[in-house]
Design an enzyme around this catalytic site. Structure first.
Site, PDB file in Angstrom:
ATOM      1  N   LYS A  27       4.843  -4.836   0.079  1.00  0.00           N
ATOM      2  CA  LYS A  27       5.506  -4.248  -1.093  1.00  0.00           C
ATOM      3  C   LYS A  27       6.906  -3.775  -0.759  1.00  0.00           C
ATOM      4  CE  LYS A  27       1.779  -2.969  -4.163  1.00  0.00           C
ATOM      5  NZ  LYS A  27       1.215  -1.949  -5.030  1.00  0.00           N
ATOM      6  N   LYS A  77      -2.165 -14.605  -2.696  1.00  0.00           N
ATOM      7  CA  LYS A  77      -3.136 -13.948  -3.576  1.00  0.00           C
ATOM      8  C   LYS A  77      -2.714 -14.037  -5.049  1.00  0.00           C
ATOM      9  CE  LYS A  77      -3.124  -9.455  -4.260  1.00  0.00           C
ATOM     10  NZ  LYS A  77      -3.235  -7.986  -4.249  1.00  0.00           N
ATOM     11  N   LYS A  97      -0.408 -10.067 -10.367  1.00  0.00           N
ATOM     12  CA  LYS A  97       0.325  -9.911 -11.625  1.00  0.00           C
ATOM     13  C   LYS A  97       1.826 -10.109 -11.419  1.00  0.00           C
ATOM     14  CE  LYS A  97      -1.681  -5.344 -10.910  1.00  0.00           C
ATOM     15  NZ  LYS A  97      -2.759  -4.499 -11.332  1.00  0.00           N
TER      16      LYS A  97
HETATM   17  P1  TYM Z   1      -5.091  -3.246  -7.382  1.00  0.00           P
HETATM   18  O1  TYM Z   1      -4.766  -2.525  -8.632  1.00  0.00           O
HETATM   19  O2  TYM Z   1      -4.009  -4.041  -6.715  1.00  0.00           O
HETATM   20  O3  TYM Z   1      -6.301  -4.244  -7.586  1.00  0.00           O
HETATM   21  C1  TYM Z   1      -7.496  -3.826  -8.195  1.00  0.00           C
HETATM   22  C2  TYM Z   1      -8.714  -4.431  -7.569  1.00  0.00           C
HETATM   23  O4  TYM Z   1      -8.725  -5.841  -7.737  1.00  0.00           O
HETATM   24  C3  TYM Z   1      -8.819  -6.491  -6.487  1.00  0.00           C
HETATM   25  N1  TYM Z   1      -7.972  -7.675  -6.546  1.00  0.00           N
HETATM   26  C4  TYM Z   1      -8.383  -8.897  -6.204  1.00  0.00           C
HETATM   27  N2  TYM Z   1      -9.570  -9.350  -5.777  1.00  0.00           N
HETATM   28  C5  TYM Z   1      -9.675 -10.671  -5.534  1.00  0.00           C
HETATM   29  N3  TYM Z   1      -8.652 -11.543  -5.683  1.00  0.00           N
HETATM   30  C6  TYM Z   1      -7.445 -11.120  -6.110  1.00  0.00           C
HETATM   31  N4  TYM Z   1      -6.437 -11.983  -6.271  1.00  0.00           N
HETATM   32  C7  TYM Z   1      -7.268  -9.741  -6.398  1.00  0.00           C
HETATM   33  N5  TYM Z   1      -6.219  -8.990  -6.856  1.00  0.00           N
HETATM   34  C8  TYM Z   1      -6.674  -7.721  -6.941  1.00  0.00           C
HETATM   35  C9  TYM Z   1      -8.297  -5.482  -5.483  1.00  0.00           C
HETATM   36  O5  TYM Z   1      -8.818  -5.712  -4.193  1.00  0.00           O
HETATM   37  C10 TYM Z   1      -8.806  -4.186  -6.054  1.00  0.00           C
HETATM   38  O6  TYM Z   1     -10.144  -3.968  -5.713  1.00  0.00           O
HETATM   39  N6  TYM Z   1      -5.047   0.467  -4.089  1.00  0.00           N
HETATM   40  C11 TYM Z   1      -5.847  -0.182  -5.097  1.00  0.00           C
HETATM   41  C12 TYM Z   1      -6.229   0.732  -6.244  1.00  0.00           C
HETATM   42  C13 TYM Z   1      -6.906   1.988  -5.808  1.00  0.00           C
HETATM   43  C14 TYM Z   1      -8.242   2.099  -5.347  1.00  0.00           C
HETATM   44  C15 TYM Z   1      -8.431   3.494  -5.082  1.00  0.00           C
HETATM   45  C16 TYM Z   1      -9.262   1.188  -5.120  1.00  0.00           C
HETATM   46  C17 TYM Z   1      -6.376   3.220  -5.810  1.00  0.00           C
HETATM   47  N7  TYM Z   1      -7.292   4.140  -5.382  1.00  0.00           N
HETATM   48  C18 TYM Z   1      -9.637   3.954  -4.595  1.00  0.00           C
HETATM   49  C19 TYM Z   1     -10.473   1.677  -4.643  1.00  0.00           C
HETATM   50  C20 TYM Z   1     -10.652   3.043  -4.372  1.00  0.00           C
HETATM   51  C21 TYM Z   1      -5.031  -1.327  -5.660  1.00  0.00           C
HETATM   52  O7  TYM Z   1      -3.848  -1.386  -5.566  1.00  0.00           O
HETATM   53  O8  TYM Z   1      -5.744  -2.237  -6.341  1.00  0.00           O
END
Ligand code: TYM
Length: 330
Positions: free
Chosen positions: A114, A196, A199
């Protein structure tokens, strides 16, 4: 207090929900909601670690809640809430940040990625992001954290932070385990299957609210290879392997079943078939989420009630932590 084990997970409302976040995370949240006591969060405080348009962030937070519900999360079984409504997240993050090492945070691959992408805005918040994530999880003494593969390193850091705190003071936090699905753990970009699905690359990304014709177009244009064989092979056929994972996750079929189904058929047949499976998977979600967005009062009742329950649980942990670190009781 319930005997069930506890789950915490969250998604940032930094963009619309994607097929990746559905297959990597939400699908499992729905599957686990009967067996566990679950808290599912809209992590708006994480979202502002990169620049956001305020009106869009507000709108997307509500849309995300309507999509959580439309995916099948039952507000009676789960605590659904918005992170900034529970101030204990920020409070615990401060305490945990004071025992997290600069070196540990510097090793986080998401931070490295990032900060390359947002080179003109590498904030302290972006750097300490995993500490806030650890606070999210530890506040609720979560046993399990269902996430996609890309979040595994953050959950491991959370365990290290918890372990260190427990050792330095006394047992305080449950050590959480990441729960990563076998299939759909890492959905790749349709236009570049070596990165990956995200968005931030919308042309290769399917959004939960995409119209059927847009979904079909994206799948028909998906990058494949020139072998013309529908076969699972991560190394040599990343595009087809990704499409097979999506197809199997959407239909519940095994890879062997899908390979047999498309044996001897060209990609001209396979790609639209994957598109159609995804259209059918997302159709009811899109319809229900659209309906729910028309009922703001209902959404408000869900997130207000969720935050109240979450604050109660969070405060119990925070009080213990404040006492252990030596703060005078308020
Ligand atoms: P975020 O918002 O980027 O993504 C949300 C969830 O979706 C999963 N994910 C994917 N899984 C498979 N293939 C993909 N292409 C893909 N893109 C996203 C991510 O692994 C995630 O599970 N830091 C986290 C949000 C967060 C969080 C937490 C998660 C904040 N606090 C506490 C668990 C527990 C994040 O940025 O996810």
């Amino acid at each position: 207090m319930s005997e069930k084990k506890r789950i915490f997970s969250g998604i940032q409302p930094s963009g619309d929900l994607t097929l990746g976040s559905y297959m990597g995370a939400i699908k499992n949240w729905v599957a686990l909601q009967d067996e566990y006591e679950c808290l599912y969060c809209i992590v708006d405080m994480h979202a502002i670690t990169v620049r956001q348009v305020p009106a869009d962030l507000r709108r997307r937070s509500l849309e995300q809640l309507s999509q959580y519900l439309a995916c099948g999360l039952d507000p009676k079984k789960n605590i659904l809430f918005i992170q900034s409504h529970v101030p204990q997240h920020a409070e615990l993050a401060w305490v945990l940040g004071c025992s997290t090492q600069f070196g540990e945070l510097s090793r986080m691959t998401q931070f490295k990625d990032k900060s390359k992408k947002h080179a003109d805005n590498i904030t302290a918040g972006l750097f300490t992001y995993p500490v806030l994530m650890a606070a999210d999880i530890l506040l609720y003494q979560a046993d399990l954290v269902p996430v996609g593969q890309d979040q595994k390193q953050h959950v491991e850091l959370c365990r290290d932070i918890a372990n260190r705190f427990n050792g330095q003071y006394s047992p305080t936090f449950t050590l959480p385990e990441p729960f990563i699905p076998k299939m759909g753990t890492r959905i790749m970009c349709l236009s570049d299957p070596t990165s990956k699905m995200s968005k931030s690359a919308p042309e290769g990304c399917v959004f939960l609210m995409d119209k059927p014709e847009d979904i079909m177009r994206k799948f028909k244009r998906a990058v494949t290879d020139c072998e013309a064989a529908v076969r699972f092979d991560k190394e040599n056929k990343p595009g087809i392997t990704n499409l097979l994972s999506i197809y199997c996750t959407a239909t519940g079929k095994t890879v062997e079943e899908a390979e047999a189904e498309f044996e001897g058929q060209g990609y001209g047949i396979f790609k639209p078939a994957v598109g159609e499976a995804v259209v059918e998977l997302l159709r009811p979600i899109r319809e229900e989420a659209t309906r729910l967005m028309g009922d703001k009062a209902y959404l408000e009742s869900i997130y207000s009630e969720g935050a109240e329950k979450a604050r109660y649980l969070a405060e119990k942990t925070l009080r213990k932590v404040y006492k252990k670190v030596g703060f005078v009781a308020r």
